[in-house]
Write an enzyme that holds these catalytic residues in place. Structure first.
Site, short mmCIF file in Angstrom:
data_model
loop_
_atom_site.label_atom_id
_atom_site.label_comp_id
_atom_site.label_asym_id
_atom_site.label_seq_id
_atom_site.Cartn_x
_atom_site.Cartn_y
_atom_site.Cartn_z
N ASP A 18 14.69 -0.72 0.67
CA ASP A 18 15.45 -0.92 1.90
C ASP A 18 16.45 -2.06 1.64
O ASP A 18 17.50 -1.82 1.05
CB ASP A 18 14.42 -1.22 3.00
N GLU A 72 7.65 2.48 -6.15
CA GLU A 72 7.79 2.02 -4.76
C GLU A 72 7.82 3.22 -3.81
O GLU A 72 8.22 4.31 -4.19
CB GLU A 72 9.10 1.24 -4.61
N ASP A 73 7.46 2.96 -2.56
CA ASP A 73 7.61 3.99 -1.54
C ASP A 73 9.06 4.08 -1.08
O ASP A 73 9.63 5.15 -0.98
CB ASP A 73 6.66 3.74 -0.35
N LYS A 75 0.82 -1.18 0.00
CA LYS A 75 0.00 0.00 0.00
C LYS A 75 0.87 1.25 0.00
O LYS A 75 0.40 2.35 -0.29
CB LYS A 75 -0.86 0.03 1.27
N GLY A 76 2.13 1.10 0.37
CA GLY A 76 2.98 2.24 0.68
C GLY A 76 3.12 3.28 -0.43
O GLY A 76 3.30 4.46 -0.16
N ASP A 99 4.14 3.38 6.50
CA ASP A 99 3.47 3.08 7.76
C ASP A 99 4.39 2.41 8.76
O ASP A 99 5.47 1.91 8.44
CB ASP A 99 2.32 2.10 7.50
N PHE A 121 13.99 4.21 10.53
CA PHE A 121 12.64 3.80 10.15
C PHE A 121 11.78 5.05 9.99
O PHE A 121 11.64 5.85 10.93
CB PHE A 121 12.03 2.86 11.18
N ARG A 130 0.22 6.56 7.60
CA ARG A 130 0.28 6.70 6.14
C ARG A 130 -0.26 8.04 5.67
O ARG A 130 0.11 8.55 4.63
CB ARG A 130 -0.54 5.59 5.46
N LYS A 136 16.96 3.76 0.87
CA LYS A 136 17.72 3.60 2.12
C LYS A 136 18.84 2.61 1.81
O LYS A 136 18.67 1.41 1.96
CB LYS A 136 16.76 3.02 3.18
P1 IMP Z 1 12.75 -4.14 1.32
O1 IMP Z 1 12.23 -5.43 0.73
O2 IMP Z 1 13.56 -4.40 2.55
O3 IMP Z 1 13.47 -3.27 0.32
O4 IMP Z 1 11.52 -3.37 1.89
C1 IMP Z 1 10.61 -2.76 1.09
C2 IMP Z 1 9.34 -2.49 1.87
O5 IMP Z 1 9.53 -2.48 3.29
C3 IMP Z 1 8.85 -1.11 1.52
O6 IMP Z 1 8.03 -1.12 0.38
C4 IMP Z 1 8.10 -0.72 2.78
O7 IMP Z 1 6.78 -1.19 2.72
C5 IMP Z 1 8.85 -1.42 3.89
N1 IMP Z 1 9.82 -0.52 4.55
C6 IMP Z 1 11.16 -0.54 4.47
N2 IMP Z 1 11.72 0.44 5.20
C7 IMP Z 1 10.69 1.13 5.75
C8 IMP Z 1 10.62 2.30 6.60
O8 IMP Z 1 11.61 2.93 7.00
N3 IMP Z 1 9.36 2.69 6.94
C9 IMP Z 1 8.23 2.06 6.52
N4 IMP Z 1 8.25 0.98 5.72
C10 IMP Z 1 9.47 0.52 5.33
MG MG Z 2 5.93 -1.04 0.37
#
Ligand code: IMP
Ligand code: MG
Length: 190
Positions: free
Chosen positions: A112, A108-109, A52-53, A169, A162, A175, A140
């Site tokens: 990470d 994407e939001d 949803k982000g 969220d 974070f 959000r 990030k």
């Molecule tokens: P990844 O798979 O670790 O790259 O994470 C991606 C997803 O994790 C993002 O689309 C977010 O939904 C969530 N996420 C990662 N870091 C954060 C943060 O700092 N705040 C909120 N959601 C996060």
């Molecule tokens: Mg996301």
């Protein structure tokens, strides 16, 4: 502190520290939209939002793109309310329209570890799109596990904190904040 942000009761939460104001985000999203408008002038653009982000970013970004385009959404599970990445990525909702021959930007939001995005890209690569690129509001880079992930359009790089707001969220809360803030300590959702 702006009057605009004061009306949000969440703003009084001492656990939130603003990283990007609504004005800063608006300006950056407009720049990204202009760039995409240039790059996709003669293409058949589809923006694929990752729920949803990305919903807030996608809805602002698409209004800054002066082209014919369509949108679609996917939902994947990754964090499951925890604040550490599980590495488990499951498709919860697939696209409603084929992307064969289209020029796709995955929106994407935040990237990470990169696990969510790399799984998603692997899947979308099998769908016959003409091109496949990535736009993320936030990058990030520090906790990145997938090292060779290419981000084509990025709003802001952020430190390993974070963050919440503007679609992002913590346990489904925050959000709706128009700004992006660091959540200083993990909290239980009320
Ligand atoms: P990844 O798979 O670790 O790259 O994470 C991606 C997803 O994790 C993002 O689309 C977010 O939904 C969530 N996420 C990662 N870091 C954060 C943060 O700092 N705040 C909120 N959601 C996060
Ligand atoms: Mg996301």
């Amino acid at each position: 502190m702006t009057t605009e942000t004061k009306k949000y009761t969440e703003f009084t939460n001492p656990n939130l520290e603003i990283l990007f104001t609504a004005e800063q985000i608006k300006e950056r999203v407009a720049q990204l939209g202009k760039q995409i408008t240039k790059d996709y002038a003669d293409k058949d653009l589809v923006l694929v939002g990752v729920l949803k982000g990305s919903c807030v970013f996608l809805s602002d970004l698409m209004r800054e793109i002066d082209l014919k385009l369509s949108i679609d959404f996917m939902a994947v599970s990754s964090y499951k309310d925890a604040q550490v990445s599980s590495g488990d990525v499951e498709i919860l909702k697939d696209l409603t329209h084929p992307i064969r021959g289209k020029d796709v930007i995955v929106v994407e939001d935040i990237v990470d570890t990169g696990l969510t995005l790399s799984h998603l890209l692997e899947l979308l690569k099998t769908r016959g799109a003409n091109s496949l690129k990535v736009a993320t509001l936030l990058d990030k880079p520090e906790p990145r596990v997938v090292k060779n992930l290419k981000i084509d359009y990025c709003g802001f790089q952020i430190p390993n904190k974070f963050v919440v707001g503007y679609g992002l969220d913590a346990a489904n809360r925050y959000r709706n904040l128009p700004f992006i803030a660091v959540l200083k300590e993990a909290q239980s959702a009320e």
